[in-house]
Design a protein around this motif. Sequence first.
Motif, PDB file in Angstrom:
ATOM      1  N   THR A 128       0.831  -1.207   0.000  1.00  0.00           N
ATOM      2  CA  THR A 128       0.000   0.000   0.000  1.00  0.00           C
ATOM      3  C   THR A 128       0.866   1.258   0.000  1.00  0.00           C
ATOM      4  O   THR A 128       0.549   2.243  -0.679  1.00  0.00           O
ATOM      5  CB  THR A 128      -0.972  -0.020   1.198  1.00  0.00           C
ATOM      6  OG1 THR A 128      -1.868  -1.119   1.018  1.00  0.00           O
ATOM      7  CG2 THR A 128      -1.778   1.257   1.311  1.00  0.00           C
ATOM      8  N   GLU A 157      -9.975  -2.390   0.465  1.00  0.00           N
ATOM      9  CA  GLU A 157      -9.807  -2.806   1.860  1.00  0.00           C
ATOM     10  C   GLU A 157      -9.928  -1.656   2.847  1.00  0.00           C
ATOM     11  O   GLU A 157      -9.731  -1.842   4.041  1.00  0.00           O
ATOM     12  CB  GLU A 157      -8.437  -3.480   2.010  1.00  0.00           C
ATOM     13  CG  GLU A 157      -8.278  -4.654   1.069  1.00  0.00           C
ATOM     14  CD  GLU A 157      -6.952  -5.368   1.221  1.00  0.00           C
ATOM     15  OE1 GLU A 157      -5.908  -4.688   1.146  1.00  0.00           O
ATOM     16  OE2 GLU A 157      -6.961  -6.592   1.439  1.00  0.00           O
ATOM     17  N   THR A 159      -7.932   0.927   3.070  1.00  0.00           N
ATOM     18  CA  THR A 159      -6.623   1.285   3.627  1.00  0.00           C
ATOM     19  C   THR A 159      -6.024   2.540   2.993  1.00  0.00           C
ATOM     20  O   THR A 159      -4.869   2.863   3.252  1.00  0.00           O
ATOM     21  CB  THR A 159      -5.607   0.123   3.501  1.00  0.00           C
ATOM     22  OG1 THR A 159      -5.591  -0.313   2.149  1.00  0.00           O
ATOM     23  CG2 THR A 159      -5.977  -1.026   4.400  1.00  0.00           C
ATOM     24  N   ASP A 217      -5.952  -1.747  -5.102  1.00  0.00           N
ATOM     25  CA  ASP A 217      -5.372  -2.223  -3.837  1.00  0.00           C
ATOM     26  C   ASP A 217      -6.498  -2.767  -2.956  1.00  0.00           C
ATOM     27  O   ASP A 217      -7.212  -2.003  -2.337  1.00  0.00           O
ATOM     28  CB  ASP A 217      -4.664  -1.040  -3.149  1.00  0.00           C
ATOM     29  CG  ASP A 217      -3.934  -1.458  -1.866  1.00  0.00           C
ATOM     30  OD1 ASP A 217      -3.712  -2.663  -1.669  1.00  0.00           O
ATOM     31  OD2 ASP A 217      -3.593  -0.561  -1.071  1.00  0.00           O
TER      32      ASP A 217
HETATM   33 MG    MG Z   1      -2.180  -2.798   1.997  1.00  0.00          MG
END
Ligand code: MG
Length: 335
Positions: A128, A157, A159, A217
């Motif tokens: 990330t 996700e 994030t 991601d």
């Molecule tokens: Mg990540």
Amino acid sequence: MAKKDDEGKKTKIEDEGKKLTDLPGIGPAAIAKLESAGVYDLMGVAVLSPPALSELTGLGEAVCRKAIQAARNMLDLGFVDASEYERRREDINFITTGSRNLNNLLGGRGIESKAITEVFGAFGSGKTQFALSAAVNVQLPKEQGGANGKAVYIDTEGTFRPERVKQYAEGVGADPNKVLKNIFVARAFNSDHQILLVDKINEMIKNGEPIKLVIVDSLTAHFRAEYSGRGQLADRQQRLNRYLHDLMKLAEQRNLAVVVTNQVMANPAMMFGDPTTAIGGNIVAHASTYRIYFRRGKKDSRVAKLIDSPNLPDNETVFMITTNGLKDIDLKGED
Ligand code: MG
Ligand code: GTP
């Protein structure tokens, strides 16, 4: 979001995307059969023989021969001379990773447009962070290692961290708030949503947004969660394959870079080598132009390894994640 004021700009690029529906003799029923056999685009038809296409669709061989010929013509599958090939590569953009060693691992100048770069590794390995810093660096002028463009961040996700983006922006001397404005973030709630967002990106580009980087991601988390049963594996791989094709098409047609992150799973059946394998298996491996494996190294370093690249040697290097960017570390004194 996208500027919608200029309708006239749209038309030029629209006719590039020829579809199965453009083939003579191929109707909706045949298309449905082709899709269920994993053939989604003209290339899929162009590589078939008339008997094979006939078997898949139930259409006569003469019709199939015409359709295949048409697909080949539309795709312009002929040879190009080397200077033409060079010209096509001339407009490739590069996005610096911030680390010279990491750029070198990727061929010298960083993340390439017209390509999919897959970063895989365990949680906390830096995937990330790599993506967030690329979303900043793509905005830099070309002389400074950017592509003078904007980024799309598909976050599956939750994030995405604006605070980290701002820190990375400070690291390259850019205005953090301007940098944030040039990143379009979409939270994808399931794999269907994730897939639909590719169309959305095309639309934004047609409306004039200079998107030069698309980040997913993670690529596989939703697919993995939604198709968890053994019997669903083939379906999952087929959808993932189609999605990756869509991403590659986007990268090539729009001259942008695609970065996808991917988790690893323990592979207890594997007795030799590294017992962690990227999710998605061969499908993801074949679709990605560059694959880099991240793992934690000594102290706070990260080790990045390039795997199975078509034109670069397998190699590895070390870098650091710092508050303000990905950086090289002094390799002197290390082993
Ligand atoms: Mg990540
Ligand atoms: P998953 O998404 O869980 O699979 O992991 P990931 O590979 O995406 O990990 P991520 O990129 O989020 O990396 C997290 C790690 O980056 C942390 O454990 C830190 O080591 C490092 N990191 C994150 N933020 C900072 C920061 O502000 N400063 C420094 N020095 N390191 C940071």
